[in-house]
Design an enzyme around this catalytic site. Sequence first.
Site, PDB file in Angstrom:
ATOM      1  N   HIS A 378       0.798  -1.219   0.000  1.00  0.00           N
ATOM      2  CA  HIS A 378       0.000   0.000   0.000  1.00  0.00           C
ATOM      3  C   HIS A 378       0.833   1.273   0.000  1.00  0.00           C
ATOM      4  O   HIS A 378       0.266   2.363   0.101  1.00  0.00           O
ATOM      5  CB  HIS A 378      -0.908   0.033   1.233  1.00  0.00           C
ATOM      6  CG  HIS A 378      -2.094  -0.861   1.127  1.00  0.00           C
ATOM      7  ND1 HIS A 378      -3.242  -0.506   0.458  1.00  0.00           N
ATOM      8  CD2 HIS A 378      -2.319  -2.111   1.612  1.00  0.00           C
ATOM      9  CE1 HIS A 378      -4.122  -1.486   0.538  1.00  0.00           C
ATOM     10  NE2 HIS A 378      -3.586  -2.476   1.227  1.00  0.00           N
ATOM     11  N   LYS A 572      -8.665  13.596   4.794  1.00  0.00           N
ATOM     12  CA  LYS A 572      -7.805  12.409   4.792  1.00  0.00           C
ATOM     13  C   LYS A 572      -6.815  12.552   5.940  1.00  0.00           C
ATOM     14  O   LYS A 572      -6.742  13.619   6.571  1.00  0.00           O
ATOM     15  CB  LYS A 572      -7.087  12.228   3.454  1.00  0.00           C
ATOM     16  CG  LYS A 572      -6.359  13.463   2.949  1.00  0.00           C
ATOM     17  CD  LYS A 572      -5.826  13.232   1.536  1.00  0.00           C
ATOM     18  CE  LYS A 572      -6.904  13.400   0.502  1.00  0.00           C
ATOM     19  NZ  LYS A 572      -7.087  12.237  -0.350  1.00  0.00           N
ATOM     20  N   ARG A 573      -6.091  11.494   6.201  1.00  0.00           N
ATOM     21  CA  ARG A 573      -5.061  11.552   7.242  1.00  0.00           C
ATOM     22  C   ARG A 573      -4.136  12.739   6.986  1.00  0.00           C
ATOM     23  O   ARG A 573      -3.750  13.006   5.846  1.00  0.00           O
ATOM     24  CB  ARG A 573      -4.274  10.232   7.217  1.00  0.00           C
ATOM     25  CG  ARG A 573      -3.182  10.090   8.226  1.00  0.00           C
ATOM     26  CD  ARG A 573      -2.742   8.624   8.287  1.00  0.00           C
ATOM     27  NE  ARG A 573      -2.409   8.089   6.983  1.00  0.00           N
ATOM     28  CZ  ARG A 573      -1.170   8.047   6.477  1.00  0.00           C
ATOM     29  NH1 ARG A 573      -0.148   8.545   7.155  1.00  0.00           N
ATOM     30  NH2 ARG A 573      -0.943   7.495   5.300  1.00  0.00           N
ATOM     31  N   LYS A 578       0.476  14.288   1.719  1.00  0.00           N
ATOM     32  CA  LYS A 578      -0.886  14.549   1.233  1.00  0.00           C
ATOM     33  C   LYS A 578      -1.130  16.045   1.031  1.00  0.00           C
ATOM     34  O   LYS A 578      -2.134  16.451   0.458  1.00  0.00           O
ATOM     35  CB  LYS A 578      -1.914  13.955   2.198  1.00  0.00           C
ATOM     36  CG  LYS A 578      -1.852  12.423   2.236  1.00  0.00           C
ATOM     37  CD  LYS A 578      -2.835  11.849   3.252  1.00  0.00           C
ATOM     38  CE  LYS A 578      -2.705  10.341   3.398  1.00  0.00           C
ATOM     39  NZ  LYS A 578      -3.243   9.578   2.269  1.00  0.00           N
ATOM     40  N   THR A 683      -8.668   6.282  -1.950  1.00  0.00           N
ATOM     41  CA  THR A 683     -10.020   5.799  -2.245  1.00  0.00           C
ATOM     42  C   THR A 683     -11.056   6.888  -1.988  1.00  0.00           C
ATOM     43  O   THR A 683     -12.158   6.815  -2.509  1.00  0.00           O
ATOM     44  CB  THR A 683     -10.383   4.555  -1.409  1.00  0.00           C
ATOM     45  OG1 THR A 683     -10.092   4.807  -0.032  1.00  0.00           O
ATOM     46  CG2 THR A 683      -9.607   3.340  -1.874  1.00  0.00           C
ATOM     47  N   LYS A 687     -14.715   8.048  -3.945  1.00  0.00           N
ATOM     48  CA  LYS A 687     -16.000   8.348  -3.304  1.00  0.00           C
ATOM     49  C   LYS A 687     -16.515   9.709  -3.745  1.00  0.00           C
ATOM     50  O   LYS A 687     -17.708   9.879  -4.040  1.00  0.00           O
ATOM     51  CB  LYS A 687     -15.847   8.300  -1.782  1.00  0.00           C
ATOM     52  CG  LYS A 687     -15.517   6.926  -1.239  1.00  0.00           C
ATOM     53  CD  LYS A 687     -14.939   6.990   0.162  1.00  0.00           C
ATOM     54  CE  LYS A 687     -14.287   5.664   0.511  1.00  0.00           C
ATOM     55  NZ  LYS A 687     -13.380   5.745   1.655  1.00  0.00           N
TER      56      LYS A 687
END
Length: 841
Positions: A378, A572-573, A578, A683, A687
């Site tokens: 991952h 998100k985290r 990110k 992911t 969504k």
Amino acid sequence: MAKSEEANGQLTFVGGHVKGVAVPCAREESEIASNIVYHAQYTPHFYPLRFDLEHAFYAAAQSVRDYLVQRWNSTYLQFHKADAKQTYYLSMEYLQGRALTNAIGNLGITDGYAQALKSFGYLLEDIVEQEKDAALGNGGLGRLASCFLDSMATLNLPAWGYGLRYRYGLFKQRITPEGQEEVAEDWLEKFSPWEIVRHDIVYPVRFFGHVQINPDGSRKWDGGEVLNALAYDVPIPGFNTKNTISLRLWEAKASAEDFNLFLFNDGKYEDAAHFHSKAQQICAVLYPGDATENGKILRLKQQFFLCSASLQDIIYRFKERRSAVNWDNFPNKVAVQLNDTHPTLAIPELMRLLMDDEGLGWDSAWDLTYKTFAYTNHTVLPEALEKWSQDIMRKLLPRHFEIIEEIDKRFKEMVHATKKDMAGKLPGMQILDSSNPQKPVVRMANLCVVSSHTVNGVAQLHSDILKAELFADYVSIWPNKFQNKTNGITPRRWLLFCNPELSQIITKWLKTDEWITNLDLLSGLRTFADNEDLQEEWGRAKLASKNRLVQYVYNATGVSIDPNSLFDIQVKRIHEYKRQLLNILGAVYRYKKLKEMSETERQKVTPRTIMIGGKAFATYTNAKLIVKLVNDVGAVVNNDPETNKYLKIVFIPNYNVSVAEVLIPGSELSQHISTAGMEASGTSNMKFALNGCLIIGTLDGANVEIREEIGEENFFLFGAKADEVPRLRKEREMGMFKPDPRFEEAKEFIKVGTFGSYNYADLLSSLEGDSGYGRGDYFLVGHDFPSYIDAQSQVDEAYKDRKRWLKMSILSTAGSGKFSSDRTIAQYAKEIWGIEECRVP
């Protein structure tokens, strides 16, 4: 609020007299009501003369569980009769979210429950709000695992999930003036109505001790401390099928014999309960801090506890089969999928169980192990590719360390014997890395690759990077071992249930609801993308979701936001790769420009509400600083009367699945802006796209495939490409980077104290300099900033053209068919696990 009182053996509710009768498979309103009352009366957890919202939730959930248990039993009876090959999915995380809506939706009894609860004076949506999210996961890894279980059940595949029953999860996030505060999750403070404890399914799990060599040369692990793994099962129903599979969660327990009465009576209470305390530690917290040796040992204990209990259970179930006449049949009946490197110890544990307990020789045990395991990678982030201290491994799991040593030794011998040209590559490929004599480590990803028959990435770009870079040398040895399985999401939770207005429109225009289990049918919406009637209905559905989100934001934060503004969301985290920092710097620049405009100029601006949410790991300093910065910026911007009609910035606290189910349907623009080549898949991007939200993003992870599917013109692209990143980093180190003036403006606006007196020098210094730890802008925020600002300007212009925006939104949903977890799991089943449908008749 409904009340109740005893009356001739009945509970009297606002809404009339309902007799409590057990109706385990109730589908009609009256039967459902009777079953709810039955549980209120005969499965009591609360004072019986009250029936408030919380009581009603627990009684309703337990009545649904009755239905699930019946289907559950039928499912595993069918698997046993068919003697089918089964998949066992091992994951340290499952981010389930609330179960009630999903369960009654998958069972097709939502209307019945809504009407039954209404007869008691309650609305289903209010009852649903009483359920706490299960604190069994943190981010995308765990949410993916939960989507996969939903799809396994829906596709009628013989499968189990295995995880740990964390009492406190990661943490509940609170936002204070100091930033993020972590407190323990309370999801099990009362109880979970969904789980069923299996007191007959208990396995011993050993730690420490020594390896005993027997006279015949065989080995046995002995001594140390032994705790018990107790099974809790959670039913996972499929959609529109009788199949219901299980998520089996392990809890660590000590026995009564481990409680020392002598010490207790001597006043040494803590010493008396020493083993009970050790057991509670194992499943207390997800990802306990590992800065200390004790923290590292506890994390490794957690991982081994999951692996050992699960493998013992898998072997026990295999031996119950009629086909278990010999061990050669084991890989024909058992497939084990390792979700990332956390369950890697399942590999040496299966070897140990086969050799030490079942009496197989090394070659036989290795052949079975190799054919049984598959590994999903991952991440390409070095810090996420687990490396465990050899000293800690040897101390905690002496027998397993021996087995890993032997696997490593035989792998190196194989390379020398059959791939002599690869011998020079062995230092990077071997499992045991002793290049630093002070810190020798076990490379868990290497152990997975060497010991698994299949390795897969989770998006095409990610899988390509694995083959070309991270695992390139292994590809030279095993070219057919590596696959791609692009991630997916369940369309039930992530569209049908969380966005009912949009779902009804899709069904109406496609003239079928079969898209719920065949998401490719969404492509039929392309035919109508220019239809003004569809656009008008689509816009009304989006507005309904936005209005729900407006109310949620106000309740959660006290901030009022305008439903007519562009809703721009990044959830998100919190992690530097990110790039929430890029987002907030862009917002700071937007605010600065607004302040410089006249009121007439501002009136031409596209109003925007920027929402950011996510948890920063408790010891990740820069991530926590980003959370504080977002809140500090928001506090100023939201209270500025000159500009707050045109810009608001809101941090959404304690982001979880239930929050996502409100945020995602209400979103219009979503930010997926990681440095190219860093995000394996993502992911949440799927969504958002599925719900008609447009994406601003880089060519990273699954963004690449989403853009291909929905059309380049419906995606706001910016930033460096993955193959450019190494060169750009090198140029930065050489002092060749010239920052855009807008980037410098944004940083300076923070430095001068616009957003308070807190000194953000440590955070901003990560973006400055050319090299050095924590400096040099490793994630290329500065490089990508100008193209990010330009892309945001394109967003502003596109949003002004409502017809164009609605068409793009429709095409986003229409192009999302590929990203169903049903498609992903069907590919795993056929191409990795070799399992087939086993449907309950």
